[in-house]
Write an enzyme that holds these catalytic residues in place. Sequence first.
Site, PDB file in Angstrom:
ATOM      1  N   ARG A 290      -9.297   8.020  -1.037  1.00 20.10           N
ATOM      2  CA  ARG A 290     -10.341   8.523  -0.144  1.00 20.10           C
ATOM      3  C   ARG A 290     -11.382   9.489  -0.459  1.00 20.10           C
ATOM      4  O   ARG A 290     -10.959  10.322  -1.171  1.00 20.10           O
ATOM      5  CB  ARG A 290      -9.555   8.959   1.239  1.00 20.10           C
TER       6      ARG A 290
ATOM      7  N   HIS B 210      -5.865   3.889  -1.759  1.00 25.00           N
ATOM      8  CA  HIS B 210      -7.124   4.041  -1.342  1.00 25.00           C
ATOM      9  C   HIS B 210      -7.261   5.302  -1.516  1.00 25.00           C
ATOM     10  O   HIS B 210      -6.840   6.534  -1.444  1.00 25.00           O
ATOM     11  CB  HIS B 210      -7.066   4.058   0.329  1.00 25.00           C
TER      12      HIS B 210
ATOM     13  N   GLU C 278      -8.767   0.463  -3.092  1.00 20.47           N
ATOM     14  CA  GLU C 278      -9.572   0.549  -1.930  1.00 20.47           C
ATOM     15  C   GLU C 278     -10.546   1.725  -1.917  1.00 20.47           C
ATOM     16  O   GLU C 278     -10.105   2.951  -2.235  1.00 20.47           O
ATOM     17  CB  GLU C 278      -8.913   0.635  -0.528  1.00 20.47           C
TER      18      GLU C 278
ATOM     19  N   ASN D  67       0.722  -1.395   0.037  1.00 23.80           N
ATOM     20  CA  ASN D  67       0.122   0.016   0.171  1.00 23.80           C
ATOM     21  C   ASN D  67       0.936   1.227  -0.113  1.00 23.80           C
ATOM     22  O   ASN D  67       1.735   1.494   0.919  1.00 23.80           O
ATOM     23  CB  ASN D  67      -0.794  -0.013   1.204  1.00 23.80           C
TER      24      ASN D  67
ATOM     25  N   HIS E 214       0.851   6.249   1.730  1.00 30.81           N
ATOM     26  CA  HIS E 214       1.531   7.150   2.596  1.00 30.81           C
ATOM     27  C   HIS E 214       2.895   7.563   1.896  1.00 30.81           C
ATOM     28  O   HIS E 214       3.496   8.601   2.285  1.00 30.81           O
ATOM     29  CB  HIS E 214       2.127   6.575   3.892  1.00 30.81           C
TER      30      HIS E 214
ATOM     31  N   GLU F  59     -10.956  -9.395   3.054  1.00 23.82           N
ATOM     32  CA  GLU F  59      -9.687  -8.962   3.764  1.00 23.82           C
ATOM     33  C   GLU F  59     -10.066  -8.928   5.106  1.00 23.82           C
ATOM     34  O   GLU F  59     -10.690  -8.033   5.724  1.00 23.82           O
ATOM     35  CB  GLU F  59      -9.116  -7.924   3.049  1.00 23.82           C
TER      36      GLU F  59
ATOM     37  N   THR G 290      -8.316   3.386   8.363  1.00 22.19           N
ATOM     38  CA  THR G 290      -9.619   2.685   8.448  1.00 22.19           C
ATOM     39  C   THR G 290      -9.743   1.756   9.881  1.00 22.19           C
ATOM     40  O   THR G 290      -8.832   0.796  10.011  1.00 22.19           O
ATOM     41  CB  THR G 290      -9.624   1.711   7.330  1.00 22.19           C
TER      42      THR G 290
ATOM     43  N   ARG H  87      -7.080  12.715   1.047  1.00 20.52           N
ATOM     44  CA  ARG H  87      -6.060  13.085   1.811  1.00 20.52           C
ATOM     45  C   ARG H  87      -4.517  12.847   1.339  1.00 20.52           C
ATOM     46  O   ARG H  87      -3.479  13.339   1.827  1.00 20.52           O
ATOM     47  CB  ARG H  87      -6.417  12.788   3.363  1.00 20.52           C
TER      48      ARG H  87
ATOM     49  N   HIS I 229      -3.774  -4.613   7.695  1.00 19.78           N
ATOM     50  CA  HIS I 229      -3.750  -3.407   8.882  1.00 19.78           C
ATOM     51  C   HIS I 229      -3.117  -3.560  10.052  1.00 19.78           C
ATOM     52  O   HIS I 229      -2.980  -4.454  10.829  1.00 19.78           O
ATOM     53  CB  HIS I 229      -5.420  -3.162   9.434  1.00 19.78           C
TER      54      HIS I 229
HETATM   55  N1  PXP Z   1      -5.740  -3.109   4.069  1.00 22.56           N
HETATM   56  C1  PXP Z   1      -6.810  -2.079   4.171  1.00 22.56           C
HETATM   57  C2  PXP Z   1      -8.158  -2.702   3.500  1.00 22.56           C
HETATM   58  C3  PXP Z   1      -6.643  -0.775   4.437  1.00 22.56           C
HETATM   59  O1  PXP Z   1      -7.647  -0.045   4.367  1.00 22.56           O
HETATM   60  C4  PXP Z   1      -5.177  -0.480   4.888  1.00 22.56           C
HETATM   61  C5  PXP Z   1      -5.064   1.029   5.396  1.00 22.56           C
HETATM   62  O2  PXP Z   1      -5.884   1.256   6.452  1.00 22.56           O
HETATM   63  C6  PXP Z   1      -4.458  -1.438   4.648  1.00 22.56           C
HETATM   64  C7  PXP Z   1      -4.773  -2.583   4.520  1.00 22.56           C
HETATM   65  C8  PXP Z   1      -2.749  -1.213   5.367  1.00 22.56           C
HETATM   66  O3  PXP Z   1      -2.882  -0.821   6.714  1.00 22.56           O
HETATM   67  P1  PXP Z   1      -1.529  -0.314   7.053  1.00 22.56           P
HETATM   68  O4  PXP Z   1      -0.992   1.095   6.463  1.00 22.56           O
HETATM   69  O5  PXP Z   1      -1.717  -0.229   8.769  1.00 22.56           O
HETATM   70  O6  PXP Z   1      -0.667  -1.426   6.872  1.00 22.56           O
END
Ligand code: PXP
Length: 238
Positions: free
Chosen positions: A45, A43, A70, A7, A10, A151, A101, A49, A192
């Site tokens: 959003r 994602h 996402e 992901n 960031h 997931e 999330t 953001r 997550h």
């Molecule tokens: N999976 C989903 C569905 C998410 O929404 C997120 C981010 O909130 C993640 C994975 C990745 O989470 P993290 O950034 O805490 O690794």
Amino acid sequence: MRRLGVNIDHVATLRNARGENHPDPVYAAKFAKKVGADSITIHLREDRRHINDADAKKICSIKGLLVNLEISTNSDIVKNAMKIKPNFICIVPEKRKEITTEGGLNLIKNKTTIQNIIKRFKKLNIRTSLFVNPSLKDIRISKAISADCIEIHTGKLSNLIKTQKNFSKELKKIRECSYLANDLGIEVHAGHGLDYKTTKVLTRIKEIKEFNIGHFIIGESIFLGLKNVIKKFKIIIK
Ligand code: PXP
């Protein structure tokens, strides 16, 4: 073979902090794939953001890159996602003021809305996944509304492990949900709050086929570099 979804939200958070173009999430997506990511997660959003529409469009048009987008159930976001045409969709709950999330979808309350969204993406041959809490009831609803994948939200488990608390009950819940989903023909993913240790714990559950990890990978890359961090995760999930 278990897969690693990286992901890169960031990377965009960091870019946006300066309002300029560096670091570029499009470049990050290509780079992550080159060094071993099996797919990229972004994602889009409602408040944009981090990832914005232009990023999402460019990332989804990179040839040979598997992108998991996402989205919330917001109708404008759903329409955008249908135009962007990612390979995969993961439907997540979204609250404006949350930092991240916070939990899985409320499938009881939003069953019909989500079922309709799944139908629309299935017509486009887009794999759909639902971000759920580790609840057997939610797995059964996911099956009833024809989700391809679930997931499992691993935030609670991650927190317990990181704060050195007993996590066996939470792990058992995730394990039982993974077994049930697998039996029902739903592919199981996890995500997550995952870091090296929490991911390692979850590899005990063989039914989990994909890990989607963001914040830790990008943060840890400050010290080790994205290539090395992705390599470490690939070894952990092997
Ligand atoms: N999976 C989903 C569905 C998410 O929404 C997120 C981010 O909130 C993640 C994975 C990745 O989470 P993290 O950034 O805490 O690794």
